[in-house]
Design an enzyme around this catalytic site. Structure first.
Site, PDB file in Angstrom:
ATOM      1  N   ASP A  98       0.854  -1.187   0.000  1.00  0.00           N
ATOM      2  CA  ASP A  98       0.000   0.000   0.000  1.00  0.00           C
ATOM      3  C   ASP A  98       0.892   1.239   0.000  1.00  0.00           C
ATOM      4  O   ASP A  98       1.894   1.323   0.697  1.00  0.00           O
ATOM      5  CB  ASP A  98      -0.918  -0.014   1.220  1.00  0.00           C
ATOM      6  N   ILE A  99       0.503   2.233  -0.806  1.00  0.00           N
ATOM      7  CA  ILE A  99       1.307   3.444  -0.941  1.00  0.00           C
ATOM      8  C   ILE A  99       1.266   4.291   0.334  1.00  0.00           C
ATOM      9  O   ILE A  99       2.160   5.117   0.556  1.00  0.00           O
ATOM     10  CB  ILE A  99       0.814   4.254  -2.170  1.00  0.00           C
ATOM     11  N   GLY A 108     -14.943   3.550   3.919  1.00  0.00           N
ATOM     12  CA  GLY A 108     -13.569   3.906   3.576  1.00  0.00           C
ATOM     13  C   GLY A 108     -13.070   3.354   2.263  1.00  0.00           C
ATOM     14  O   GLY A 108     -11.893   3.511   1.942  1.00  0.00           O
ATOM     15  N   GLN A 109     -13.942   2.696   1.473  1.00  0.00           N
ATOM     16  CA  GLN A 109     -13.464   2.201   0.177  1.00  0.00           C
ATOM     17  C   GLN A 109     -13.264   3.385  -0.772  1.00  0.00           C
ATOM     18  O   GLN A 109     -14.174   4.210  -0.941  1.00  0.00           O
ATOM     19  CB  GLN A 109     -14.451   1.202  -0.436  1.00  0.00           C
ATOM     20  N   ASN A 134     -12.725  -3.162   2.848  1.00  0.00           N
ATOM     21  CA  ASN A 134     -13.609  -2.007   2.964  1.00  0.00           C
ATOM     22  C   ASN A 134     -14.601  -2.069   1.807  1.00  0.00           C
ATOM     23  O   ASN A 134     -14.204  -2.259   0.653  1.00  0.00           O
ATOM     24  CB  ASN A 134     -12.810  -0.710   2.890  1.00  0.00           C
ATOM     25  N   HIS A 165      -6.953  -5.801   2.195  1.00  0.00           N
ATOM     26  CA  HIS A 165      -5.827  -5.225   2.936  1.00  0.00           C
ATOM     27  C   HIS A 165      -5.283  -6.310   3.867  1.00  0.00           C
ATOM     28  O   HIS A 165      -6.064  -6.935   4.604  1.00  0.00           O
ATOM     29  CB  HIS A 165      -6.277  -4.062   3.819  1.00  0.00           C
ATOM     30  N   HIS A 189     -10.253  -5.496  -3.311  1.00  0.00           N
ATOM     31  CA  HIS A 189      -8.907  -5.676  -2.749  1.00  0.00           C
ATOM     32  C   HIS A 189      -8.993  -6.038  -1.283  1.00  0.00           C
ATOM     33  O   HIS A 189      -9.837  -5.514  -0.552  1.00  0.00           O
ATOM     34  CB  HIS A 189      -8.044  -4.418  -2.930  1.00  0.00           C
TER      35      HIS A 189
HETATM   36  P1  5GP Z   1      -9.598   1.382   0.166  1.00  0.00           P
HETATM   37  O1  5GP Z   1      -9.565   2.729   0.838  1.00  0.00           O
HETATM   38  O2  5GP Z   1     -10.344   1.453  -1.158  1.00  0.00           O
HETATM   39  O3  5GP Z   1     -10.047   0.257   1.041  1.00  0.00           O
HETATM   40  O4  5GP Z   1      -8.094   1.027  -0.157  1.00  0.00           O
HETATM   41  C1  5GP Z   1      -7.390   1.595  -1.225  1.00  0.00           C
HETATM   42  C2  5GP Z   1      -5.942   1.598  -0.817  1.00  0.00           C
HETATM   43  O5  5GP Z   1      -5.182   1.838  -1.978  1.00  0.00           O
HETATM   44  C3  5GP Z   1      -5.583   2.674   0.209  1.00  0.00           C
HETATM   45  O6  5GP Z   1      -5.071   2.079   1.380  1.00  0.00           O
HETATM   46  C4  5GP Z   1      -4.530   3.515  -0.531  1.00  0.00           C
HETATM   47  O7  5GP Z   1      -3.478   3.931   0.321  1.00  0.00           O
HETATM   48  C5  5GP Z   1      -4.042   2.576  -1.610  1.00  0.00           C
HETATM   49  N1  5GP Z   1      -3.581   3.250  -2.827  1.00  0.00           N
HETATM   50  C6  5GP Z   1      -4.176   4.308  -3.441  1.00  0.00           C
HETATM   51  N2  5GP Z   1      -3.494   4.640  -4.545  1.00  0.00           N
HETATM   52  C7  5GP Z   1      -2.425   3.783  -4.624  1.00  0.00           C
HETATM   53  C8  5GP Z   1      -1.355   3.629  -5.554  1.00  0.00           C
HETATM   54  O8  5GP Z   1      -1.222   4.334  -6.549  1.00  0.00           O
HETATM   55  N3  5GP Z   1      -0.462   2.644  -5.297  1.00  0.00           N
HETATM   56  C9  5GP Z   1      -0.570   1.822  -4.196  1.00  0.00           C
HETATM   57  N4  5GP Z   1       0.384   0.893  -4.043  1.00  0.00           N
HETATM   58  N5  5GP Z   1      -1.579   1.928  -3.314  1.00  0.00           N
HETATM   59  C10 5GP Z   1      -2.499   2.901  -3.525  1.00  0.00           C
END
Ligand code: 5GP
Ligand code: ZN
Length: 119
Positions: A35-36, A98-99, A92, A107, A105
């Site tokens: 995760d970034i 928080g998605q 999420n 986590h 995906h």
């Molecule tokens: P969500 O919030 O949808 O459950 O998770 C999306 C995740 O993707 C977040 O934790 C966010 O930090 C990660 N993310 C967003 N953009 C990028 C990216 O460009 N590269 C990587 N490796 N992770 C990303």
């Protein structure tokens, strides 16, 4: 069509190699990358290569791919050596939870204490 790459999807671009990512594992059906914006010492995302908006939609459309994602969470945890201390797998689902990326995906979070219930 369900499962096809979406031009406006960040994770489809990571699957295609059009957006760089630190990939830790890859299988025929999944990709795992860091995760970034990590929320724990280990924070890896495991995604299906096929595009589905969330985990439940993936389960309905391609149950084996969801099983592959979950199997990969365990392999990531073992490789990251967080399987002994415990780790959390989070899907999420929906913006209220928080998605932010609407490509399913998991986590994988570990390497620190994890409170229950989560915030
Ligand atoms: P969500 O919030 O949808 O459950 O998770 C999306 C995740 O993707 C977040 O934790 C966010 O930090 C990660 N993310 C967003 N953009 C990028 C990216 O460009 N590269 C990587 N490796 N992770 C990303
Ligand atoms: Zn996608």
């Amino acid at each position: 069509m369900a499962g096809e790459p979406q031009a406006d999807c960040l994770f489809c671009k990571i699957v295609a190699g059009d957006v760089p990512a630190t990939i830790v594992r890859e299988t025929e059906t999944t990709v795992a990358f860091r995760d970034i914006n990590p929320q724990a010492p280990t924070h890896v995302l495991v995604i299906p290569k096929a595009h589905h908006p969330d985990a439940a939609a993936l389960a309905v459309a391609e149950p084996q791919a969801l099983a592959d994602v979950l199997a990969e969470t365990g392999r990531v945890a073992a490789e990251e050596k967080i399987d002994g201390t415990g780790y959390r797998v989070v899907f999420n689902t929906g913006s209220g939870a928080g998605q932010t990326v609407f490509h399913a995906h998991a986590h994988v979070l570990g390497g620190r204490g994890l409170n229950w219930p989560p915030g």
